[in-house]
Motif scaffolding. Structure first.
Motif, PDB file in Angstrom:
ATOM      1  N   TYR A 215       0.833  -1.199   0.000  1.00 10.47           N
ATOM      2  CA  TYR A 215       0.000   0.000   0.000  1.00 10.47           C
ATOM      3  C   TYR A 215       0.871   1.253   0.000  1.00 10.47           C
TER       4      TYR A 215
ATOM      5  N   LEU B 249       0.185   4.422   1.673  1.00 16.45           N
ATOM      6  CA  LEU B 249      -0.559   5.277   2.594  1.00 16.45           C
ATOM      7  C   LEU B 249       0.273   6.513   2.935  1.00 16.45           C
TER       8      LEU B 249
ATOM      9  N   THR C 189      -2.292   7.129  11.561  1.00 20.50           N
ATOM     10  CA  THR C 189      -2.399   5.671  11.498  1.00 20.50           C
ATOM     11  C   THR C 189      -2.160   5.114  12.893  1.00 20.50           C
TER      12      THR C 189
ATOM     13  N   ASN D 268      -6.235   5.634   9.716  1.00 24.08           N
ATOM     14  CA  ASN D 268      -6.142   4.254   9.267  1.00 24.08           C
ATOM     15  C   ASN D 268      -5.885   3.384  10.489  1.00 24.08           C
ATOM     16  N   TYR D 269      -6.428   2.169  10.463  1.00 23.65           N
ATOM     17  CA  TYR D 269      -6.235   1.248  11.571  1.00 23.65           C
ATOM     18  C   TYR D 269      -5.651  -0.051  11.036  1.00 23.65           C
TER      19      TYR D 269
ATOM     20  N   PHE E 216     -14.094   1.862  10.633  1.00 23.91           N
ATOM     21  CA  PHE E 216     -12.880   1.947   9.813  1.00 23.91           C
ATOM     22  C   PHE E 216     -13.063   1.163   8.512  1.00 23.91           C
TER      23      PHE E 216
ATOM     24  N   ARG F 209     -14.875   3.104   5.939  1.00 17.80           N
ATOM     25  CA  ARG F 209     -14.048   4.154   5.321  1.00 17.80           C
ATOM     26  C   ARG F 209     -12.901   3.569   4.500  1.00 17.80           C
ATOM     27  N   ASN F 210     -12.892   2.243   4.354  1.00 15.09           N
ATOM     28  CA  ASN F 210     -11.779   1.552   3.676  1.00 15.09           C
ATOM     29  C   ASN F 210     -10.445   1.895   4.330  1.00 15.09           C
ATOM     30  N   ALA F 211     -10.452   1.959   5.666  1.00  9.97           N
ATOM     31  CA  ALA F 211      -9.267   2.351   6.423  1.00  9.97           C
ATOM     32  C   ALA F 211      -8.865   1.279   7.432  1.00  9.97           C
ATOM     33  N   TYR F 212      -9.341   0.055   7.221  1.00 15.42           N
ATOM     34  CA  TYR F 212      -9.075  -1.041   8.156  1.00 15.42           C
ATOM     35  C   TYR F 212      -8.235  -2.105   7.456  1.00 15.42           C
ATOM     36  N   TYR F 213      -7.103  -2.469   8.063  1.00 18.34           N
ATOM     37  CA  TYR F 213      -6.182  -3.441   7.492  1.00 18.34           C
ATOM     38  C   TYR F 213      -5.982  -4.549   8.524  1.00 18.34           C
TER      39      TYR F 213
END
Length: 379
Positions: A60, A62, A69, A106-107, A138, A141-145
């Motif tokens: 990614y 980011l 993050t 981001n998480y 998250f 928001r497409n912010a979770y990995y």
């Protein structure tokens, strides 16, 4: 009725099997092996870099320099019963996620988020609605990995795992063995932030497909049923510390790379245990006669548990290539994580103070200093 019957059988079965299970545990377990750890980390990292959307992980881009993050690891969510290590830390975890969601962060979840060695998927879903809803913000928001660890290997090997993830988060999400975040700089150079759980090289949970299946579905549940815990601090403290040191040594051999893991429950910042940094600060405060500061540092040491007892070698110049997020299930109900925000990388602690969850920056380092260290020195 069945549960009561099993409880009656449990004591004599545990008595008969305790010795052979402990013997077999000792036989199958192994101290961290440097060559194997180095091999597994290198294979995983190279696979992601060569194939940015591989089965094992993803690459990614980011914006770590400007955005926020947060990296948390090792929640071990269970059923809120006595053997659920996460049950008292949930309040601080929810407060932390609310704080970071408001920041649009981001998480990155580094694994062992769910405790499948003790609990089944249905029990975990039932008793963790609040935490999953918080994480879902998250996801939306497409912010979770999400990364899997050795205690939640279920997400990797169970054929129905995608169905359960969709039920929990409302849509399908990817879950990987690791991710690499490529941070680019103006001069065309970059630093790779390699995020993985950190159990690489542990042959009990990072071996062949059969060993992974056996540990996940047979070995770990058997130990849980018999109340046999071979992972006591006394038996594995040195092993965990050695594992962290080998992770650091591997990261030192790479070019422009920062390794971030969990797994050992030992928060590591700037490549050594934060508890050692606090002890050094305490020694300096006492030497200078600053008793108020010494008292403040002593309170931090008392509140912040750590299994890392070895003193940092003050003769070695540590390079910032390895960080460990710690865990979200400390005995004092606090949680730790690695936060990247406002131009800094930080070790943060969330704990209760007068019934309120409080964020504390335990240590921080400017990202500009990282850039200077990486691009002005050779590895």
């Amino acid at each position: 009725m069945l549960q009561k019957f099993l409880e009656i059988l449990k004591a004599p079965i545990a008595f008969l099997l305790r010795r052979p299970v402990l013997w077999l545990s000792k036989k199958v377990s192994s101290a961290p092996d440097k060559a194997y750890i180095f091999q597994r980390l290198s294979e995983l990292y190279q696979d992601i870099v060569d194939k940015p959307k591989s089965k094992q992980g993803a690459l990614y881009n980011l914006d770590l320099k400007n955005g926020t993050t947060i990296i948390f690891s090792d929640h071990h969510k269970g059923n809120r019963g006595r053997s659920d290590e996460f049950r008292f830390s949930e309040k601080n975890y929810l407060a932390a996620l609310e704080y970071y969601d408001k920041k649009g962060a981001n998480y990155i979840n580094l694994g062992d988020a769910e405790e499948f060695w003790k609990f089944n998927i249905f029990s975990i879903i039932k008793h963790n609605e609040a935490t999953f809803e918080a994480e879902k913000k998250f996801v939306n928001r497409n912010a979770y990995y999400k990364i899997y660890g050795n205690h939640d290997m279920f997400w990797k090997i169970d054929p129905f795992s995608n169905m359960f993830l969709r039920e929990i988060y409302g849509k399908a999400i990817n879950i990987y063995g690791a991710i690499v975040i490529r941070v680019k700089y103006e001069e065309g150079k970059h630093i790779d932030v390699f995020c993985t759980h950190g159990h690489q090289g542990d042959k009990r949970s990072d071996g062949n497909a059969f060993s992974i299946w056996f540990v996940t579905y047979i070995w770990a549940p058997l130990q849980s049923f018999l109340d046999i815990n071979i992972n006591t601090p006394a038996s594995i403290q040195g092993e965990k510390t050695l594992h962290n040191r080998l992770m650091y040594e591997w990261s030192q051999e790479q070019n422009n790379l920062i390794l971030v893991t969990g797994h050992t429950h030992q928060p590591i910042f700037h490549s050594y245990s934060h508890i050692n940094a606090l002890k050094q600060q305490l020694e300096e405060a006492l030497t200078s006669g600053n008793q108020p500061l010494a008292n403040e540092i002593s309170e931090k040491i008392a509140r912040h548990p750590s299994q890392c007892e070895k003193e940092a070698n003050k003769t070695i110049k540590y390079k910032p290539t390895y960080f460990n997020a710690g865990c979200c299930c400390y005995s004092d109900h606090s949680i730790t994580g690695i936060e990247i925000a406002d131009g800094f990388i930080r070790l943060v602690n969330w704990h209760e103070d007068k019934d309120t969850s409080v964020r504390e920056v335990m240590e921080e380092l400017p990202l500009s200093e990282l850039k200077h260290m990486f691009f002005s020195t050779s590895h």
